[in-house]
Design a protein around this motif. Sequence first.
Motif, PDB file in Angstrom:
ATOM      1  N   TRP A  21       0.780  -1.089   0.019  1.00 31.34           N
ATOM      2  CA  TRP A  21      -0.198  -0.008  -0.080  1.00 31.34           C
ATOM      3  C   TRP A  21       0.931   1.172  -0.012  1.00 31.34           C
ATOM      4  N   ILE A  22       0.844   2.011  -1.162  1.00 37.58           N
ATOM      5  CA  ILE A  22       1.593   3.216  -1.203  1.00 37.58           C
ATOM      6  C   ILE A  22       0.809   4.446  -1.450  1.00 37.58           C
ATOM      7  N   SER A  61       9.230   5.681   3.745  1.00 35.81           N
ATOM      8  CA  SER A  61       9.637   5.934   2.296  1.00 35.81           C
ATOM      9  C   SER A  61       9.492   4.641   1.489  1.00 35.81           C
ATOM     10  N   VAL A  62       9.237   4.614   0.183  1.00 31.41           N
ATOM     11  CA  VAL A  62       8.954   3.637  -0.462  1.00 31.41           C
ATOM     12  C   VAL A  62      10.525   2.670  -0.623  1.00 31.41           C
ATOM     13  N   LEU A  65      10.163   0.773   2.671  1.00 36.41           N
ATOM     14  CA  LEU A  65       9.122  -0.346   2.698  1.00 36.41           C
ATOM     15  C   LEU A  65       9.689  -1.439   1.757  1.00 36.41           C
ATOM     16  N   GLY A  79       3.786   2.773   2.255  1.00 34.84           N
ATOM     17  CA  GLY A  79       4.516   3.853   1.496  1.00 34.84           C
ATOM     18  C   GLY A  79       4.032   5.287   1.456  1.00 34.84           C
ATOM     19  N   THR A  81       4.277   8.959  -0.429  1.00 37.33           N
ATOM     20  CA  THR A  81       4.930   9.544  -1.461  1.00 37.33           C
ATOM     21  C   THR A  81       4.362  10.940  -1.610  1.00 37.33           C
ATOM     22  N   CYS A 185       9.153   8.137 -10.340  1.00 39.14           N
ATOM     23  CA  CYS A 185       7.662   8.738 -10.350  1.00 39.14           C
ATOM     24  C   CYS A 185       7.243   9.022 -11.780  1.00 39.14           C
ATOM     25  N   CYS A 208       7.343   4.244  -9.275  1.00 39.40           N
ATOM     26  CA  CYS A 208       5.769   4.538  -8.731  1.00 39.40           C
ATOM     27  C   CYS A 208       4.756   4.909 -10.008  1.00 39.40           C
ATOM     28  N   ARG A 223      -0.175   3.058  -6.694  1.00 31.46           N
ATOM     29  CA  ARG A 223      -0.710   3.900  -5.701  1.00 31.46           C
ATOM     30  C   ARG A 223      -2.108   4.423  -5.452  1.00 31.46           C
TER      31      ARG A 223
END
Length: 253
Positions: A21-22, A61-62, A65, A79, A81, A185, A208, A223
């Motif tokens: 889960w972000i 942070s990702v 994670l 996560g 962002t 990203c 991401c 995300r």
Amino acid sequence: MSSSVESPAPAGALPRGPVPWIAMYHSVGDCSDDPYRVTVTPDRLARQLGWLRRRGLRGVSVAELLAALARGAGRNLVGLTFDDGYADFLADALPVLDRWECSATLFVLPGRLGGDNAWDPLGPRKPLLTADGVRRAAAAGVEIGSHGLTHVDLTRADDGRLAAETAGSRAALEELTGAPPAGFCYPYGTVDRRVLEAVRAAGYDYACAIDPGGLTGPHALPRVHIGQHDTAVRLFLKRRLHRLRRRPVEGLR
């Protein structure tokens, strides 16, 4: 910040597993004029992080994670962002993250440092972090990732522009912070196979997106958008639906 930045393990070394889960944030501040719904107030962010902590979850942070998942841990991590690198991150987001002992990934645009969100035709102009602001965020323990150079739809970019936005932005951030960013990203969340391969070739460990469908994997992580209207009930539903709707991720526990 409560946690140091970690580098995720090589994606190929990890087995298939549930999608992490972000949460996707952007700006933190006044949301009275917010046509794209990219802003949450500091109070709302605090309530959302409090909701996580009361359920035994912690925002990280990702990179942290993914590193935890590689060790077979991280079930209690989410996560966090923040896209675009808005200047309000330092004044309005970072103190809230610190209060709730959370960390985050900040995706910035090295080609627009000290500028504004000129890519948004509607709504107010929001200032972006300067080079010094990015360094201050990194010094505070925030993971710095690339959002490309200038916030363009990479699926429409020619080969030269694509290389500049991916490899070029990574080199610029390494020069700025002293370390190459692990994460990328996709602007607007748009990605196709060509763009994904360019990001992988540029040396990023992960990337991401928003809803990458069949491309879902370490270089196209889905995300969940979190906004001003996401109260406790909506957060519960978004977290539950995320795992039901998203494809398992190849390369993650």
